[in-house]
Design an enzyme around this catalytic site. Structure first.
Site: not given
Ligand code: LMR
Length: 396
Positions: A127, A209, A244
């Protein structure tokens, strides 16, 4: 003073969502940020959340500040939900945080303050905000392989090989407990055990996470990583989110849990986590955490919430398989069956940045630059358009 300020680039995920909202096209499709959508394309408020809110409306008597570490019932419930019986409650220091991102920032600040030399290993890809959060807390980030070269499976050997060669005692490793973001590709139980074993041997600290508990295979099933980690590590951190699984995105509900070796260490660590919170946002907001605590404390509401969670999980699964089937019917040469092994809201479509760009500009189909799609954004209605456009992009 501000004349010299240059514009920051838009956020790679939320920036696209903003662009989507401004797009006037009526047939646009949003597969960007990780937000659940139902068959009508709405992000619903769960029925159990509404019921808990009704209870709170009639019972709440004050809007006074919470303690720095948040609502005690929530902290305890969060620890039970994430850690099950894998860890004694007395060996957990828990603070309520504004969402999972808030938890990551508290964890990063704690590590930065007390273990400034610690580096944080992240999967490549991860991420994007992981890197941003860790680096802005002053921590150095490192990345390890995660996916095979065709991006359809886990490259466990590559991951373990680099960690074995370069992981240092005192480094942290950020692990996605389930529903890996962005790939949807998770280690199996056996693979988790190998990851836990090697990182323990290297003296590394797992920073887990846990943003999608319940979206993969089930609430308890999705704890597999935690169970394996707890078998090998007596110290680790968990950053959890309730955005979520309770649909409480805008209420910003999360928790940062530090698993430690003894009750007295838990007390000392908690006092330091509170310091990190106090200088950051002072104390967390009550409402969302009170909703979660209310639902988890009431057997009836909890059972209904589990049904609602299963409904979300099943719809995502159904849409993933409909997309795979839909792509077959377009006659597209790419077989998307590999998506069926992926878990949670995200799938790595394999589309390249040029194809992603073309889909957005020419067709109004928005997905993240890496080719990540939010499967929950697919509906029966937009599925044929989506499949035809993706097939067209792949033919180009
Ligand atoms: C995502 O990866 O789309 C979610 O976790 C929302 C975000 O804050 O990026």
């Amino acid at each position: 003073m501000f004349e010299t300020i240059t514009a920051a680039p838009p956020d790679p995920i939320l920036g696209l969502n903003e662009a989507f909202l401004k797009d006037p096209r009526l047939d646009k499709i949003n597969l960007t940020s990780g937000v659940y959508r139902d068959e009508q394309g709405r992000t619903p408020i769960l029925k159990t959340v509404k019921k808990a809110e009704e209870k709170l409306l009639s019972s709440e008597t004050s809007k006074g500040y919470l303690g720095i570490d948040g609502l005690e019932e929530f902290d305890q419930a969060a620890a039970r939900l994430c850690l099950g019986n894998d860890v004694p409650a007395s060996q957990v220091a828990a603070v309520q945080t504004p969402g999972g991102t808030g938890a990551l920032r508290v964890a990063a600040d704690f590590l930065g303050t007390h273990f400034g030399a610690a580096r944080v290993w992240c999967s490549n890809p991860t991420w994007p905000n992981h890197i941003g959060v860790f680096q802005s807390a002053g921590l150095e980030t490192k990345s390890h392989p995660y996916l095979s070269s065709d991006k359809t499976s886990l490259d466990l050997a590559g991951m373990l090989d680099l960690i074995e060669r370069e992981g240092r005692a005192g480094d942290a490793i950020c692990l996605h407990a389930c529903c890996h973001n962005p790939s949807g590709i998770d280690p199996t139980e056996q693979q988790w055990s190998e990851i836990a074993e090697l990182t323990a041997q290297r003296g590394m600290l797992p920073l887990v996470d846990f943003a999608y508990q319940g979206f993969g295979s089930g609430l308890e099933e999705d704890r597999v990583a935690i169970t394996q980690i707890a078998k090998q590590h007596s110290e680790f951190l968990v950053c959890s989110s309730y955005s979520k699984n309770f649909g409480l995105y805008s209420e910003r509900v999360g928790a940062m849990l530090a698993v430690v070796n003894s009750p007295s260490i838990a007390e000392r660590v908690l006092s330091q986590l509170k310091q990190a919170v106090r200088v950051n946002y002072s104390n967390p907001p009550r409402h969302g955490a009170a909703i979660v605590a209310t639902i988890l404390a009431d057997a009836g509401l909890r059972a209904q919430w589990l049904d609602e969670l299963a409904e979300m999980r099943n719809r995502i699964h159904k849409m993933r398989s409909s997309f795979v089937q839909g792509m077959k019917t377009t006659g597209c040469s790419v077989d998307f069956s590999f998506l069926m092994g992926q878990k949670g809201m995200f799938s790595f479509s394999g589309l390249n940045p040029m194809q992603v760009d073309w889909l957005r500009t020419q067709k109004g189909i928005y997905m993240v630059g890496s080719g990540r799609i939010n499967v929950a954004g697919i509906t029966q209605e937009n599925l044929p358009t989506l499949c035809n456009c993706v097939a067209e992009a792949l033919r180009m």
